[in-house]
Write a protein that holds these residues in place. Structure first.
Motif, mmCIF file in Angstrom:
data_model
loop_
_atom_site.group_PDB
_atom_site.id
_atom_site.type_symbol
_atom_site.label_atom_id
_atom_site.label_comp_id
_atom_site.label_asym_id
_atom_site.label_seq_id
_atom_site.Cartn_x
_atom_site.Cartn_y
_atom_site.Cartn_z
ATOM 1 N N PHE A 91 0.806 -1.218 0.000
ATOM 2 C CA PHE A 91 0.000 0.000 0.000
ATOM 3 C C PHE A 91 0.842 1.272 0.000
ATOM 4 N N ASP A 92 2.084 1.184 0.424
ATOM 5 C CA ASP A 92 2.992 2.314 0.194
ATOM 6 C C ASP A 92 3.156 2.519 -1.310
ATOM 7 N N GLU A 93 3.294 1.416 -2.030
ATOM 8 C CA GLU A 93 3.433 1.476 -3.499
ATOM 9 C C GLU A 93 2.142 1.978 -4.148
ATOM 10 N N VAL A 94 0.993 1.512 -3.675
ATOM 11 C CA VAL A 94 -0.288 1.952 -4.227
ATOM 12 C C VAL A 94 -0.468 3.453 -3.997
ATOM 13 N N ARG A 95 -0.137 3.925 -2.807
ATOM 14 C CA ARG A 95 -0.222 5.367 -2.528
ATOM 15 C C ARG A 95 0.672 6.167 -3.481
ATOM 16 N N ARG A 134 -0.564 8.881 -6.254
ATOM 17 C CA ARG A 134 0.030 10.231 -6.270
ATOM 18 C C ARG A 134 0.658 10.521 -7.641
ATOM 19 N N TYR A 135 1.339 9.533 -8.206
ATOM 20 C CA TYR A 135 1.958 9.670 -9.531
ATOM 21 C C TYR A 135 0.896 10.035 -10.576
ATOM 22 N N TYR A 136 -0.189 9.283 -10.607
ATOM 23 C CA TYR A 136 -1.241 9.554 -11.592
ATOM 24 C C TYR A 136 -1.935 10.884 -11.332
ATOM 25 N N THR A 137 -2.043 11.280 -10.075
ATOM 26 C CA THR A 137 -2.679 12.550 -9.740
ATOM 27 C C THR A 137 -1.829 13.728 -10.205
ATOM 28 N N GLU A 138 -0.517 13.562 -10.171
ATOM 29 C CA GLU A 138 0.388 14.665 -10.471
ATOM 30 C C GLU A 138 0.892 14.709 -11.911
ATOM 31 N N ILE A 139 0.811 13.610 -12.650
ATOM 32 C CA ILE A 139 1.400 13.579 -13.990
ATOM 33 C C ILE A 139 0.626 14.507 -14.934
ATOM 34 N N LYS A 166 -8.438 5.397 -9.185
ATOM 35 C CA LYS A 166 -9.104 4.683 -8.089
ATOM 36 C C LYS A 166 -8.633 5.226 -6.745
ATOM 37 N N SER A 167 -9.538 5.321 -5.808
ATOM 38 C CA SER A 167 -9.209 5.827 -4.469
ATOM 39 C C SER A 167 -8.474 4.750 -3.670
ATOM 40 N N LEU A 168 -7.728 5.198 -2.680
ATOM 41 C CA LEU A 168 -7.023 4.271 -1.802
ATOM 42 C C LEU A 168 -8.015 3.368 -1.079
ATOM 43 N N ASP A 169 -9.141 3.922 -0.645
ATOM 44 C CA ASP A 169 -10.166 3.135 0.042
ATOM 45 C C ASP A 169 -10.686 2.011 -0.857
ATOM 46 N N SER A 170 -10.909 2.320 -2.116
ATOM 47 C CA SER A 170 -11.379 1.307 -3.065
ATOM 48 C C SER A 170 -10.311 0.225 -3.255
ATOM 49 N N CYS A 171 -9.053 0.618 -3.287
ATOM 50 C CA CYS A 171 -7.960 -0.358 -3.413
ATOM 51 C C CYS A 171 -7.894 -1.265 -2.188
ATOM 52 N N LEU A 172 -8.098 -0.693 -1.022
ATOM 53 C CA LEU A 172 -8.102 -1.493 0.212
ATOM 54 C C LEU A 172 -9.233 -2.514 0.217
ATOM 55 N N ARG A 173 -10.419 -2.081 -0.207
ATOM 56 C CA ARG A 173 -11.560 -3.018 -0.267
ATOM 57 C C ARG A 173 -11.282 -4.151 -1.262
ATOM 58 N N LYS A 174 -10.685 -3.804 -2.382
ATOM 59 C CA LYS A 174 -10.392 -4.828 -3.389
ATOM 60 C C LYS A 174 -9.332 -5.800 -2.856
ATOM 61 N N ASP A 190 -6.351 -1.726 -12.352
ATOM 62 C CA ASP A 190 -7.307 -0.706 -12.798
ATOM 63 C C ASP A 190 -7.245 0.568 -11.959
ATOM 64 N N ILE A 191 -6.080 0.867 -11.415
ATOM 65 C CA ILE A 191 -5.949 2.092 -10.618
ATOM 66 C C ILE A 191 -6.169 3.314 -11.504
ATOM 67 N N LEU A 192 -5.718 3.247 -12.744
ATOM 68 C CA LEU A 192 -6.008 4.294 -13.727
ATOM 69 C C LEU A 192 -6.897 3.674 -14.785
ATOM 70 N N GLY A 193 -8.027 4.285 -15.057
ATOM 71 C CA GLY A 193 -8.950 3.756 -16.063
ATOM 72 C C GLY A 193 -9.413 4.851 -16.997
ATOM 73 N N PHE A 194 -9.519 4.515 -18.284
ATOM 74 C CA PHE A 194 -10.014 5.444 -19.307
ATOM 75 C C PHE A 194 -11.379 4.978 -19.778
ATOM 76 N N ARG A 195 -12.190 5.923 -20.205
ATOM 77 C CA ARG A 195 -13.507 5.603 -20.749
ATOM 78 C C ARG A 195 -13.595 6.209 -22.145
ATOM 79 N N MET A 196 -13.959 5.350 -23.098
ATOM 80 C CA MET A 196 -14.129 5.803 -24.465
ATOM 81 C C MET A 196 -15.409 5.182 -25.004
#
Length: 141
Positions: free
Chosen positions: A41-45, A49-54, A67-75, A91-97
């Protein structure tokens, strides 16, 4: 499919640029139990953060979600201990087309990872992966 992605500003180069590279040094095909939950979860965080800032994601003309950290924890809790790490956190980063016809998008030159994102079973390997996931999920019911 690549033409459709590129129309929306998502090229293979951009996909490579925004891909998060794990720092674990372990194969992510290992099951969750082979990783320390705290380190995982250090890696997930860090990934969130990487995807939020890129800034590259701002150039893409597609809806996406991180995906939120809470959602990752539940999964994690749902699939621990047997599921592969890469399948739990793929699926931490997901695109919709939205498209009129998926069949016109997909061809043999499309990378397998992109084909799976479309949610279509295109070959026997895809079928086996989806079947394994469905069967492993049904054991919990």
């Amino acid at each position: 499919m690549l033409n459709e992605l590129e129309k929306n500003g998502l090229s293979i180069n951009i996909l490579n640029e925004i891909s998060y590279k794990s720092s674990f040094g372990k194969n992510l095909k290992n099951s969750l139990r082979k990783f320390s939950k705290e380190e995982l979860f250090d890696e997930v965080r860090t990934m969130i953060r990487y995807y939020t800032e890129i800034e590259t994601l701002d150039e893409v003309d597609l809806d996406y979600r991180i995906k939120s950290l809470d959602s990752c924890l539940r999964k994690y809790d749902k699939y621990y201990p047997e599921m592969q790490v890469e399948k739990v956190f793929n699926d931490i980063l997901g695109f919709r087309m939205l498209v009129d016809d998926y069949n016109t998008l997909i061809n043999s030159n499309t990378p397998e990872g992109v084909r799976m994102v479309c949610g279509r079973i295109l070959n026997e390997h895809d079928f086996e992966e989806v079947l394994k996931h469905v069967l492993s999920s049904s054991k919990e019911i």
